[in-house]
Enzyme design. Structure first.
Site, mmCIF file in Angstrom:
data_model
loop_
_atom_site.group_PDB
_atom_site.id
_atom_site.type_symbol
_atom_site.label_atom_id
_atom_site.label_comp_id
_atom_site.label_asym_id
_atom_site.label_seq_id
_atom_site.Cartn_x
_atom_site.Cartn_y
_atom_site.Cartn_z
ATOM 1 N N HIS A 182 -31.809 1.918 36.438
ATOM 2 C CA HIS A 182 -31.243 3.017 35.648
ATOM 3 C C HIS A 182 -29.895 3.471 36.220
ATOM 4 C CE1 HIS A 182 -35.160 3.628 33.593
ATOM 5 N NE2 HIS A 182 -35.661 3.324 34.787
ATOM 6 N N SER A 312 -2.122 -1.342 36.235
ATOM 7 C CA SER A 312 -1.654 -0.216 35.438
ATOM 8 C C SER A 312 -0.145 -0.249 35.322
ATOM 9 C CB SER A 312 -2.095 1.105 36.078
ATOM 10 O OG SER A 312 -1.509 2.208 35.419
ATOM 11 N N LYS A 318 -2.879 0.126 41.523
ATOM 12 C CA LYS A 318 -4.177 -0.005 40.871
ATOM 13 C C LYS A 318 -4.440 -1.475 40.523
ATOM 14 C CE LYS A 318 -6.962 2.499 37.476
ATOM 15 N NZ LYS A 318 -7.713 1.386 36.891
ATOM 16 N N GLU A 325 -13.891 -8.360 32.935
ATOM 17 C CA GLU A 325 -13.601 -7.714 31.653
ATOM 18 C C GLU A 325 -13.358 -8.754 30.569
ATOM 19 O OE1 GLU A 325 -11.610 -3.528 33.290
ATOM 20 O OE2 GLU A 325 -10.319 -5.144 32.552
#
Length: 458
Positions: A182, A312, A318, A325
């Site tokens: 969970h 970014s 970043k 992805e």
């Protein structure tokens, strides 16, 4: 400026680009279907060429086509198989549902090339399409192109992914991390155990694909228009499958029921379902990697994925998990493709499925992007990630769920009290348990050793 020549077919005369290898029927399809600009995949075109090549060899062997014409057709087809002239297939995917336009596109291009090679007049229908119909050629091309791309691209990619996971488990498998159910802290687990779950998903999906391909290897070629085999030699289908198998290196066979192979696309629906199963597994693995990599400071920070590009346009430094992805997006596409194939598969109206081109597009796209993302996930995410041992040890030391191991000794209720107190005060579970029970620190270290807890049992 494009110049034109005139070509004729049974419906009349029309203009065709001067240097096009195709003829009137292809041009009619180009004029009729200006829909998406998406043309049939190159793997499908090559499959058509393999079919026309094996058909010419078969018709020659059966005495229906002269050796000169057959040899010219075989040579012309080989040019397409080798990747030449693929720009001569401009017909939109969203065309006539039988794919007749694509079949005639192939017939016309091959006839032109074969005529040029031999100096003979080779007819698209009478010679290249001898003993065939679009209604058996296009379903067969879907099976053949799917089999080729699955056997030579997808299955090796999945085996490579599985092998990469196994090698990574050997390298980092000894590290113990906090398990999660969970998305919440749970009992400890080793990296070897986590990766074994991933590998089992890949291997089981691979087995499903292999099993589904057995039906894809069965072909409807020889059924011609409606499955009765009209205008095809009774020996054509079996000999065709033998010739095709020799040329491609995959064991194809004559289908046991031509009405099944022409009226349905159940074998491809089945294959697509297995591709979806792998896509779901790949998305799970990709998302696990993303979560484990999250941070590096405010997330889990258990692993560090390979830095591949700036993450970014506004936040310097970043770095994002771009490969997982991309794999997740590809997986979503395959799931959508499967839905399209399922809808198209039920469009077998009486003796012919009439959504064949869109089935071809989606199944081949699914195979292609799964092949590519599996390799990328293996090489640029799984093989190269680094375990952040400091972070995982810090989380393990304060994991209150370790108290689960004390249930048989102190009972569930007491263990729950200790877990809540440890979490509330942000203290190591051993420290709190030593205060709240009569167990010694030595006993607690033995009972709560994360490495031992990954083995299960009492």
């Amino acid at each position: 400026m494009t110049t034109f020549r005139q070509e004729s077919d049974s419906m009349g005369t029309l203009d065709v680009p001067e240097h096009a290898l195709y003829k009137a029927q292809t041009q009619r399809a180009v004029n009729n279907f200006p829909i998406s600009g998406i043309t049939m995949p190159s793997s499908f075109i090559k499959a058509l060429a393999y079919i026309k090549q094996a058909a010419a060899e078969t018709n020659q062997s059966l005495g229906h086509l002269s050796s000169d014409k057959a040899n010219a057709i075989v040579r012309a087809c080989q040019q397409l198989i080798d990747g030449k002239h693929l720009d001569q297939f401009p017909v939109d995917v969203f065309q006539t549902g039988s794919g007749t336009s694509s079949n005639m596109n192939a017939n016309e291009v091959i006839a032109t090339l074969a005529s040029d090679l031999s100096g003979l007049t080779i007819h698209p229908n009478d010679d290249v399409n001898m003993g065939q119909s679009s209604n058996d050629v296009i379903p067969t091309a879907i099976h053949v192109s799917s089999a080729i791309t699955a056997v030579y691209d997808l299955l090796p990619a999945l085996k490579h992914l599985s092998s990469s996971i196994e090698k990574k488990a050997e390298q980092v498998g000894h590290h113990v991390k906090t398990g999660r159910t969970h998305l919440m802290d749970a009992m400890p687990i080793t990296f070897a155990q986590t990766l074994s779950g991933w590998q089992a998903q890949v291997d089981n999906a691979c087995q499903g694909i292999v099993h589904s391909l057995e039906k894809v290897y069965e072909l409807g070629q020889g059924g011609t228009a409606v499955g009765t085999g009209i205008n095809a030699d009774p020996q054509f289908a079996k000999l065709f499958s033998q010739n095709l198998s020799t040329n491609i290196g995959i064991r194809f066979s004559k289908g046991s029921n031509f009405f099944y192979h022409i009226g349905s696309q159940d074998a491809i629906v089945g294959l697509s379902g297995q591709l979806k199963t792998f896509a779901v597994a790949q998305m799970k693995i990709a998302n696990d990697l993303r979560w484990m990599n999250s941070g590096p400071l405010a997330g889990l920070g258990e692993i560090e994925l390979e830095a591949l590009q700036p993450g970014s346009s506004i936040m310097p430094g970043k770095v994002n998990p771009v490969i997982p992805e991309a794999a997740a997006m590809a997986s979503a596409q395959i799931i959508g493709n499967d839905a399209t194939i399922s809808v198209a598969g039920q469009s077998g109206n009486f003796e012919l499925n009439v959504m064949l081109p869109v089935i071809a597009l989606n199944i081949l796209q699914s195979i292609e992007i799964l092949s590519n993302t599996a390799r990328l996930l293996a090489d640029k995410a799984i093989s190269s990630f680094i375990v952040n041992e400091q972070n995982i040890q810090k989380a393990l030391a304060k994991n209150p769920i370790l108290v689960t191991a004390l249930n048989p000794v102190i009972g569930y209720e007491k263990a729950a009290q200790i877990a809540k107190l440890a979490y509330k005060e942000g203290r190591p579970i051993i420290e709190v348990a030593a205060e709240q029970t009569e167990l010694t620190e030595t006993e607690l270290k033995t009972l709560l050793d994360p490495q031992k807890l990954t083995l299960g049992g009492l």
